[in-house]
Design a protein around this motif. Structure first.
Motif, mmCIF file in Angstrom:
data_model
loop_
_atom_site.group_PDB
_atom_site.id
_atom_site.type_symbol
_atom_site.label_atom_id
_atom_site.label_comp_id
_atom_site.label_asym_id
_atom_site.label_seq_id
_atom_site.Cartn_x
_atom_site.Cartn_y
_atom_site.Cartn_z
ATOM 1 N N GLY A 19 -0.691 7.302 14.579
ATOM 2 C CA GLY A 19 -0.103 6.643 13.412
ATOM 3 C C GLY A 19 -0.597 5.218 13.205
ATOM 4 N N ASN A 87 -2.703 12.466 11.941
ATOM 5 C CA ASN A 87 -3.201 11.088 11.956
ATOM 6 C C ASN A 87 -2.823 10.316 10.700
ATOM 7 O OD1 ASN A 87 -5.226 13.224 11.001
ATOM 8 N ND2 ASN A 87 -6.025 11.377 10.051
ATOM 9 N N ARG A 89 -3.691 8.588 7.523
ATOM 10 C CA ARG A 89 -4.764 9.096 6.672
ATOM 11 C C ARG A 89 -5.581 7.948 6.073
ATOM 12 N NH1 ARG A 89 -1.165 12.087 2.547
ATOM 13 N NH2 ARG A 89 -0.410 9.938 2.498
ATOM 14 N N GLU A 90 -6.715 8.288 5.517
ATOM 15 C CA GLU A 90 -7.593 7.375 4.757
ATOM 16 C C GLU A 90 -8.299 6.321 5.620
ATOM 17 O OE1 GLU A 90 -4.168 7.141 3.723
ATOM 18 O OE2 GLU A 90 -4.210 8.722 2.201
ATOM 19 N N TRP A 109 -5.779 2.130 5.956
ATOM 20 C CA TRP A 109 -5.391 2.551 4.598
ATOM 21 C C TRP A 109 -4.763 1.421 3.800
ATOM 22 C CZ3 TRP A 109 -0.016 2.774 3.540
ATOM 23 C CH2 TRP A 109 0.830 2.727 4.648
ATOM 24 N N ASP A 250 -1.118 13.010 8.494
ATOM 25 C CA ASP A 250 0.280 13.008 8.961
ATOM 26 C C ASP A 250 1.295 13.440 7.898
ATOM 27 O OD1 ASP A 250 0.168 10.590 7.562
ATOM 28 O OD2 ASP A 250 0.551 9.343 9.321
ATOM 29 N N GLN A 251 1.065 13.077 6.640
ATOM 30 C CA GLN A 251 2.051 13.477 5.623
ATOM 31 C C GLN A 251 1.973 14.968 5.328
ATOM 32 O OE1 GLN A 251 4.333 11.382 5.154
ATOM 33 N NE2 GLN A 251 3.164 9.844 6.284
ATOM 34 N N THR A 272 7.262 3.399 7.851
ATOM 35 C CA THR A 272 6.919 2.084 7.305
ATOM 36 C C THR A 272 6.894 2.174 5.780
ATOM 37 O OG1 THR A 272 5.493 1.817 9.223
ATOM 38 C CG2 THR A 272 5.185 0.248 7.411
ATOM 39 N N PHE A 275 6.324 8.713 1.805
ATOM 40 C CA PHE A 275 5.371 9.619 1.185
ATOM 41 C C PHE A 275 6.095 10.920 0.862
ATOM 42 C CE2 PHE A 275 3.237 6.667 3.921
ATOM 43 C CZ PHE A 275 2.152 6.234 3.177
HETATM 44 O O1 LIG Z 1 0.921 6.327 10.047
HETATM 45 P P1 LIG Z 1 2.008 6.332 8.998
HETATM 46 O O2 LIG Z 1 3.182 7.178 9.373
HETATM 47 O O3 LIG Z 1 2.367 4.942 8.583
HETATM 48 O O4 LIG Z 1 1.372 7.092 7.690
HETATM 49 C C1 LIG Z 1 0.320 6.535 6.998
HETATM 50 C C2 LIG Z 1 -0.173 7.450 5.880
HETATM 51 O O5 LIG Z 1 -0.840 8.579 6.361
HETATM 52 C C3 LIG Z 1 -1.062 6.679 4.955
HETATM 53 O O6 LIG Z 1 -1.506 7.481 3.882
#
Ligand SMILES: O=P(O)(O)OC[C@H](O)CO
Ligand SMILES: Nc1ncnc2c1ncn2[C@@H]1O[C@H](COP(=O)(O)OP(=O)(O)O)[C@@H](O)[C@H]1O
Length: 503
Positions: A19, A87, A89-90, A109, A250-251, A272, A275
């Motif tokens: 994350g 993971n 993303r981006e 991201w 991850d989403q 944080t 989504f």
């Molecule tokens: O790692 P997180 O839970 O903050 O998620 C981040 C998302 O995948 C960004 O698009």
């Protein structure tokens, strides 16, 4: 009981959840119970205003250490049937295939450094092409302009890329590369769908978009199903090779972990940021409200699509109460404080700390509070912070309903993420949506989604329909607010948004 449990398979599945702020390794059994968990935070780097970087070695080492710790807890690699990876993303990495070393820090991201490039591409009239092929928008959020930035700004990178020496990957690809000792350069369709250079309709990298961004195709990973053969970990990593067989952003993994396998099912993750993904089935839906069209998962060559609303600040507003304002000592205190607020003094917080995401996409907007009086105090701030998450979710759901009439107006929202621990915030969410909010028994839905995909490949977990039947509700929050009051509150939020968006 699922396939593995029926067959008496007592092995386990390891999910790596890499994350934005920490890496976690979670091991699940055949009944989706957590058998072991390890977590490690790693440093964030902010070299300039609006820039956010991660050290690629931190991403790898924290994943490796937590994985080894969790595997040791359950008795070693012999107990693990497969690895699933999910993971942030981006986030963009570029490395040299010859050495396995990254040529620059990962561009996260949240990083806004390519904002001027995105504006230029928009002015040149490219946005329609990018959106029609990728389902995304020309925003610095996505990987494509970050890859271009590395090629244009890291010394020698472009020459090496053109000579075929450089590899690009989102975090999943980087971990697969390292786990397999540089033998596999691959990603899955969900991660590819966040890069801005992947045609989500054809299911392939897009040469026109690569040409506009001047990215050599040779840098790109092979795109696989979300449950597929991604190679096996090197023997030396866990003491025995383990197949890597599930990968999803991850989403999207949370969408799978919440068993949103049917068109019309909706989940929202409150970490944080927030989504929300609405499964729209086998056909992609083009948004007229600036939502994203993305791949929810791809199984056996068949993609399922989703409409996604991405909000940059959810739990981060609670962190701001704690760290920025010092009004609470711990996130969990926000609910009790919010409950003390007086209805006669309603305050709105628009938490545009890093601009606004969907459906506004205003990178230049900044946070604002409205309705402050001499009577306003910490309780009003806490309530405004928790409520801002509900209002933003309603914005997304209104956009989704207007984009996808096939879904009707019946909504049940499945929620997960750290912030759903707040009963107060979840009740407000149900109230302001005027719809039920369902919190599942398994809180680790993101990791569960990755584990499920990995296990599905080996018939360890059952097919989606059967898996969906195992999803278990912990608590349903029913809307209790009077409709008139709900409408008045939401009208106040819309007014606050109107005053905040720039231009
Ligand atoms: O790692 P997180 O839970 O903050 O998620 C981040 C998302 O995948 C960004 O698009
Ligand atoms: N009881 C709570 N009430 C409100 N917010 C909470 C609570 N517990 C955690 N949070 C918020 O949830 C977020 C952490 O959730 P998590 O899913 O771990 O996020 P991420 O994966 O983005 O790091 C933090 O922003 C924190 O402020």
């Amino acid at each position: 009981m699922n396939a593995a449990a029926k067959a008496g398979d007592n092995r386990l599945i390891l999910a790596l959840d890499q994350g934005t702020t920490s890496s976690r390794a979670i091991i699940f059994d055949a009944n989706t119970r957590v058998a072991a968990l390890a977590q490690k935070e790693f440093p964030q780097h902010f070299p300039q205003s609006g820039w956010v970087e991660h050290d690629p070695e931190d991403l790898w080492q924290s994943s490796l250490e937590t994985a080894r710790e969790a595997v040791a807890k359950v008795g070693g690699a012999g107990r693990i049937a497969a690895i699933g990876i999910t993971n942030q993303r981006e986030t963009t990495l570029v490395w040299d295939r010859r050495t396995g070393e990254a040529v620059a820090n990962a561009i996260v991201w949240q990083d806004r450094r390519t904002s001027a490039l995105c504006s230029r591409l928009k002015e040149e009239g490219h946005e329609e092409l990018f959106t029609s092929r990728t389902g995304l928008l020309l925003d610095p959020y996505f990987s494509g302009t970050k890859i271009a930035w590395i090629l244009d700004n890291v010394e020698g990178a472009r020459e090496k890329a053109e000579a075929g020496h450089l590899a690009f990957g989102t975090v999943d690809s980087w971990l697969i590369w390292r786990l397999t000792g540089g033998r596999v350069h691959a990603t899955d369709a969900t991660n590819a769908s966040r890069t801005l250079v992947y045609d989500i309709h054809k299911g392939d990298w897009d040469d026109d978009l690569l040409g506009i961004l001047a990215i050599p195709r040779s840098m790109l990973p092979e795109v696989k199903n979300s449950a597929d053969d991604f190679g096996a970990s090197d023997t030396e990593i866990f003491g025995a090779p383990i197949p890597i067989s599930g990968v999803a952003g991850d989403q999207q993994a949370a969408t799978v972990g919440q068993a949103c396998f049917e068109a019309g099912m909706l989940k929202s993750t409150y970490g944080t940021g927030c989504f929300a993904l609405l499964n729209t089935g086998t056909a992609p839906v083009r948004s007229t409200n600036r939502l994203l069209t993305t791949i929810a998962y791809k199984l056996n060559g068949k993609p399922a699509y989703a409409l996604e609303g991405s909000i940059f600040v959810a739990g981060a507003a609670v962190q701001w109460l704690r760290d920025g304002l010092g009004m609470i000592g711990q996130a969990a205190e926000s609910s009790a404080l919010a409950a003390q607020a007086d209805d006669a003094h309603r305050v709105y917080l628009v938490p545009a700390f890093t601009g606004l995401g969907a459906p506004y996409w205003d990178a230049d907007a900044r946070g604002a509070m409205y309705g402050l009086t001499r009577a306003s105090g910490p309780a009003d701030f806490a309530r405004a912070a928790l409520e801002s998450v509900g209002y933003q979710t309603r914005d997304l759901l209104e956009a989704m309903h207007s984009d996808w009439s096939a879904g009707g107006k019946e909504t049940v929202l499945r929620v997960d993420g750290g912030m759903v621990a707040s009963d107060w915030a979840m009740q407000f969410l149900a109230d302001i949506l005027g719809a039920p909010v369902d919190r599942p028994v398994v809180a680790e839905t993101t990791a569960l989604g990755a584990a499920y995909l990995a296990g599905l490949r080996h018939d360890y977990y059952p097919e989606p329909v059967e898996m969906a039947a195992q999803w278990a509700l912990e608590r349903r929050f029913e809307p209790r607010m009077e409709p008139d009051f709900r409408d008045r509150l939401y009208a106040g939020w819309r007014d606050a948004i109107r005053r905040t968006v720039s231009g």
